[in-house]
Design a protein around this motif. Sequence first.
Motif, PDB file in Angstrom:
ATOM      1  N   THR A 142       0.838  -1.208   0.000  1.00 28.55           N
ATOM      2  CA  THR A 142       0.000   0.000   0.000  1.00 28.55           C
ATOM      3  C   THR A 142       0.869   1.253   0.000  1.00 28.55           C
ATOM      4  OG1 THR A 142      -1.825  -1.100   1.145  1.00 28.55           O
ATOM      5  CG2 THR A 142      -1.727   1.304   1.323  1.00 28.55           C
ATOM      6  N   GLY A 143       1.864   1.264   0.878  1.00 31.22           N
ATOM      7  CA  GLY A 143       2.761   2.419   0.976  1.00 31.22           C
ATOM      8  C   GLY A 143       3.559   2.641  -0.295  1.00 31.22           C
ATOM      9  N   LEU A 144       4.050   1.548  -0.889  1.00 32.49           N
ATOM     10  CA  LEU A 144       4.853   1.671  -2.105  1.00 32.49           C
ATOM     11  C   LEU A 144       4.031   2.275  -3.244  1.00 32.49           C
ATOM     12  CD1 LEU A 144       7.346   1.317  -3.805  1.00 32.49           C
ATOM     13  CD2 LEU A 144       6.837  -1.139  -3.999  1.00 32.49           C
ATOM     14  N   GLU A 145       2.790   1.844  -3.342  1.00 37.62           N
ATOM     15  CA  GLU A 145       1.916   2.394  -4.389  1.00 37.62           C
ATOM     16  C   GLU A 145       1.746   3.906  -4.213  1.00 37.62           C
ATOM     17  OE1 GLU A 145      -2.031   0.741  -6.668  1.00 37.62           O
ATOM     18  OE2 GLU A 145      -1.346  -0.243  -4.836  1.00 37.62           O
ATOM     19  N   ARG A 146       1.584   4.332  -2.970  1.00 37.05           N
ATOM     20  CA  ARG A 146       1.414   5.764  -2.685  1.00 37.05           C
ATOM     21  C   ARG A 146       2.697   6.545  -3.005  1.00 37.05           C
ATOM     22  NH1 ARG A 146      -2.043   5.170   3.038  1.00 37.05           N
ATOM     23  NH2 ARG A 146      -3.970   4.433   2.013  1.00 37.05           N
ATOM     24  N   ILE A 147       3.834   5.952  -2.701  1.00 33.20           N
ATOM     25  CA  ILE A 147       5.119   6.590  -3.019  1.00 33.20           C
ATOM     26  C   ILE A 147       5.262   6.772  -4.526  1.00 33.20           C
ATOM     27  CG2 ILE A 147       7.634   6.217  -3.075  1.00 33.20           C
ATOM     28  CD1 ILE A 147       7.221   4.706  -0.336  1.00 33.20           C
ATOM     29  N   LEU A 148       4.990   5.709  -5.271  1.00 26.27           N
ATOM     30  CA  LEU A 148       5.140   5.765  -6.732  1.00 26.27           C
ATOM     31  C   LEU A 148       4.221   6.825  -7.335  1.00 26.27           C
ATOM     32  CD1 LEU A 148       5.499   1.954  -7.534  1.00 26.27           C
ATOM     33  CD2 LEU A 148       7.289   3.710  -7.678  1.00 26.27           C
ATOM     34  N   ASN A 149       3.036   6.977  -6.769  1.00 29.34           N
ATOM     35  CA  ASN A 149       2.110   8.006  -7.269  1.00 29.34           C
ATOM     36  C   ASN A 149       2.672   9.410  -7.052  1.00 29.34           C
ATOM     37  OD1 ASN A 149       0.327   5.997  -8.046  1.00 29.34           O
ATOM     38  ND2 ASN A 149      -0.983   6.197  -6.244  1.00 29.34           N
ATOM     39  N   ILE A 150       3.278   9.643  -5.887  1.00 31.64           N
ATOM     40  CA  ILE A 150       3.868  10.961  -5.593  1.00 31.64           C
ATOM     41  C   ILE A 150       5.042  11.227  -6.530  1.00 31.64           C
ATOM     42  CG2 ILE A 150       5.102  12.354  -3.871  1.00 31.64           C
ATOM     43  CD1 ILE A 150       3.521  10.740  -1.704  1.00 31.64           C
ATOM     44  N   LEU A 151       5.917  10.238  -6.699  1.00 27.34           N
ATOM     45  CA  LEU A 151       7.091  10.417  -7.559  1.00 27.34           C
ATOM     46  C   LEU A 151       6.672  10.680  -9.002  1.00 27.34           C
ATOM     47  CD1 LEU A 151       9.441   7.621  -6.139  1.00 27.34           C
ATOM     48  CD2 LEU A 151       9.496  10.069  -5.631  1.00 27.34           C
ATOM     49  N   LYS A 152       5.639   9.975  -9.440  1.00 25.25           N
ATOM     50  CA  LYS A 152       5.141  10.169 -10.812  1.00 25.25           C
ATOM     51  C   LYS A 152       4.596  11.587 -10.981  1.00 25.25           C
ATOM     52  CE  LYS A 152       2.372   7.876 -14.334  1.00 25.25           C
ATOM     53  NZ  LYS A 152       1.465   6.736 -14.622  1.00 25.25           N
ATOM     54  N   LYS A 153       3.865  12.060  -9.987  1.00 29.36           N
ATOM     55  CA  LYS A 153       3.291  13.413 -10.022  1.00 29.36           C
ATOM     56  C   LYS A 153       4.387  14.468 -10.206  1.00 29.36           C
ATOM     57  CE  LYS A 153       1.065  16.726  -6.875  1.00 29.36           C
ATOM     58  NZ  LYS A 153       0.444  16.897  -5.529  1.00 29.36           N
ATOM     59  N   HIS A 154       5.516  14.284  -9.531  1.00 23.29           N
ATOM     60  CA  HIS A 154       6.598  15.273  -9.569  1.00 23.29           C
ATOM     61  C   HIS A 154       7.699  14.917 -10.573  1.00 23.29           C
ATOM     62  CE1 HIS A 154       5.031  17.559  -6.171  1.00 23.29           C
ATOM     63  NE2 HIS A 154       4.815  16.411  -5.549  1.00 23.29           N
ATOM     64  N   ASN A 155       7.515  13.813 -11.277  1.00 22.54           N
ATOM     65  CA  ASN A 155       8.531  13.343 -12.227  1.00 22.54           C
ATOM     66  C   ASN A 155       9.904  13.233 -11.548  1.00 22.54           C
ATOM     67  OD1 ASN A 155       9.479  12.429 -14.709  1.00 22.54           O
ATOM     68  ND2 ASN A 155      10.033  14.488 -15.393  1.00 22.54           N
ATOM     69  N   ALA A 156       9.912  12.630 -10.362  1.00 21.18           N
ATOM     70  CA  ALA A 156      11.136  12.491  -9.565  1.00 21.18           C
ATOM     71  C   ALA A 156      11.590  11.032  -9.567  1.00 21.18           C
ATOM     72  CB  ALA A 156      10.879  12.950  -8.135  1.00 21.18           C
ATOM     73  N   LYS A 157      12.865  10.819  -9.844  1.00 14.48           N
ATOM     74  CA  LYS A 157      13.425   9.468  -9.859  1.00 14.48           C
ATOM     75  C   LYS A 157      13.954   9.102  -8.475  1.00 14.48           C
ATOM     76  CE  LYS A 157      12.583   8.635 -14.152  1.00 14.48           C
ATOM     77  NZ  LYS A 157      11.452   9.559 -14.188  1.00 14.48           N
ATOM     78  N   ALA A 158      13.937   7.802  -8.157  1.00 17.26           N
ATOM     79  CA  ALA A 158      14.397   7.330  -6.846  1.00 17.26           C
ATOM     80  C   ALA A 158      14.998   5.937  -6.973  1.00 17.26           C
ATOM     81  CB  ALA A 158      13.225   7.310  -5.861  1.00 17.26           C
ATOM     82  N   THR A 159      15.626   5.490  -5.889  1.00  8.53           N
ATOM     83  CA  THR A 159      16.203   4.146  -5.817  1.00  8.53           C
ATOM     84  C   THR A 159      15.457   3.357  -4.746  1.00  8.53           C
ATOM     85  OG1 THR A 159      18.362   4.984  -6.495  1.00  8.53           O
ATOM     86  CG2 THR A 159      18.325   2.832  -5.419  1.00  8.53           C
ATOM     87  N   PHE A 160      15.118   2.111  -5.077  1.00 11.85           N
ATOM     88  CA  PHE A 160      14.365   1.249  -4.162  1.00 11.85           C
ATOM     89  C   PHE A 160      15.216   0.042  -3.783  1.00 11.85           C
ATOM     90  CE2 PHE A 160      11.274   3.824  -6.281  1.00 11.85           C
ATOM     91  CZ  PHE A 160      10.276   4.048  -5.339  1.00 11.85           C
ATOM     92  N   PHE A 161      15.574  -0.052  -2.503  1.00 12.57           N
ATOM     93  CA  PHE A 161      16.354  -1.173  -1.982  1.00 12.57           C
ATOM     94  C   PHE A 161      15.364  -2.228  -1.484  1.00 12.57           C
ATOM     95  CE2 PHE A 161      19.060   2.529  -1.697  1.00 12.57           C
ATOM     96  CZ  PHE A 161      20.324   2.069  -2.043  1.00 12.57           C
ATOM     97  N   SER A 162      15.278  -3.343  -2.193  1.00  9.49           N
ATOM     98  CA  SER A 162      14.247  -4.342  -1.874  1.00  9.49           C
ATOM     99  C   SER A 162      14.845  -5.637  -1.316  1.00  9.49           C
ATOM    100  CB  SER A 162      13.442  -4.676  -3.131  1.00  9.49           C
ATOM    101  OG  SER A 162      12.406  -5.588  -2.824  1.00  9.49           O
ATOM    102  N   THR A 163      14.153  -6.183  -0.318  1.00  9.94           N
ATOM    103  CA  THR A 163      14.480  -7.552   0.080  1.00  9.94           C
ATOM    104  C   THR A 163      13.926  -8.482  -1.004  1.00  9.94           C
ATOM    105  OG1 THR A 163      12.414  -7.894   1.315  1.00  9.94           O
ATOM    106  CG2 THR A 163      14.295  -7.026   2.563  1.00  9.94           C
ATOM    107  N   VAL A 164      14.520  -9.652  -1.124  1.00 11.26           N
ATOM    108  CA  VAL A 164      14.000 -10.633  -2.080  1.00 11.26           C
ATOM    109  C   VAL A 164      12.599 -11.072  -1.658  1.00 11.26           C
ATOM    110  CG1 VAL A 164      14.315 -12.958  -3.022  1.00 11.26           C
ATOM    111  CG2 VAL A 164      16.276 -11.407  -2.822  1.00 11.26           C
ATOM    112  N   VAL A 165      12.383 -11.223  -0.350  1.00  8.68           N
ATOM    113  CA  VAL A 165      11.071 -11.640   0.161  1.00  8.68           C
ATOM    114  C   VAL A 165       9.976 -10.685  -0.317  1.00  8.68           C
ATOM    115  CG1 VAL A 165       9.671 -11.886   2.258  1.00  8.68           C
ATOM    116  CG2 VAL A 165      11.947 -12.894   2.163  1.00  8.68           C
ATOM    117  N   PHE A 166      10.219  -9.373  -0.165  1.00 13.23           N
ATOM    118  CA  PHE A 166       9.206  -8.409  -0.603  1.00 13.23           C
ATOM    119  C   PHE A 166       9.062  -8.429  -2.127  1.00 13.23           C
ATOM    120  CE2 PHE A 166       7.724  -4.220  -1.990  1.00 13.23           C
ATOM    121  CZ  PHE A 166       6.530  -4.153  -1.296  1.00 13.23           C
TER     122      PHE A 166
END
Length: 258
Positions: free
Chosen positions: A32-56
Amino acid sequence: MVLLSFDIEEFDMPLEYKGEIPFEKQISISQTGLERILNILKKHNAKATFFSTVVFAENSKHLIERLLHEGHELASHTWFHSEFEDKHLKESRERLEELFSTKVTGLRMPRMMPVDEKEVERAGYSYNSSINPTFLPGRYNNLKVSRTYFKEGNVTQVPASVSPNFRIPLFWLSFHNFPLFLYKKLASDCLKKDQYLNIYFHPWEFAEIKDEAFKLPGFTVKNSGKEMVERFDSFVGWLKEKGHTFGTFQEFQKQIQR
C-alpha cells in the motif's frame, strides 16, 4: 542532486516491539505504501532508488515492475529483513536480477547493519549505502565515519545525509518528528555544503500503521499514513521549486566518477 531512496521490505518492525503482525499483513502494508510513493514520484517526475528484500520483491512483482517501468532503480536490501548471512549479499543481487532482468549494483543493509566490505565487493556491488554517519543510542555510533561519499576498495560508500553541523540525521524518523521548516533548513544546509542529499524512507510509513496490536512507540508512527503522504508530497514539491534534480544512485555514481 537529491537521492531519494526507499527500503522496501516486509513490515516486521512490530515484532521488534513484541507486537503482533501476520506475514500477509507485513507485505500488504508495504505494498500500500509503495503504491502511494510511486504516485507521488510520478506526479513530480522524480526518480528514486528502491532497496528491496527478495522476500518483498517475490511477493510484489507487479509493483517492482511498475517502478522499473517508471524509470526508478532497483537495488538490494538483502534476502530477508530480519535474518542475514554473508551469502545473502550475492544471492539477493542475483535473484533480483533474475526476477526483473535489471542490473543491480547497489546495497543497503537492513537497519543499516554493519557488513564486511570485502564481502560486499566480492558479491558484485559497486556502491553501498548502509552507513548513517551519526550517533543513535542503541543503534550505532558512526561519528568518525566520513559524512560524504568515499571509496573503500572498489565500492563507493554513500552514507545517509546528516547536517554539516552536529551531524543531525536526516533519515525517516527526523522527517516524521521534526517540524517541516526545520527539516527543510537542514536539507538546504546539506545541499549547499555537499551538493547532494541522500535521504531514505520505507513504504510502511505511508500506510496506516497506528494499530494497537503492533505496539509501536509514538515517535515511529507520528505523521504516518495520509499525513506522511501529504508531508512528503509537499517536501518533494518544495525541492522541485528550489530547482534541485532527482537522480538514482547509479546516476549519482556516474556523475561523481567523471
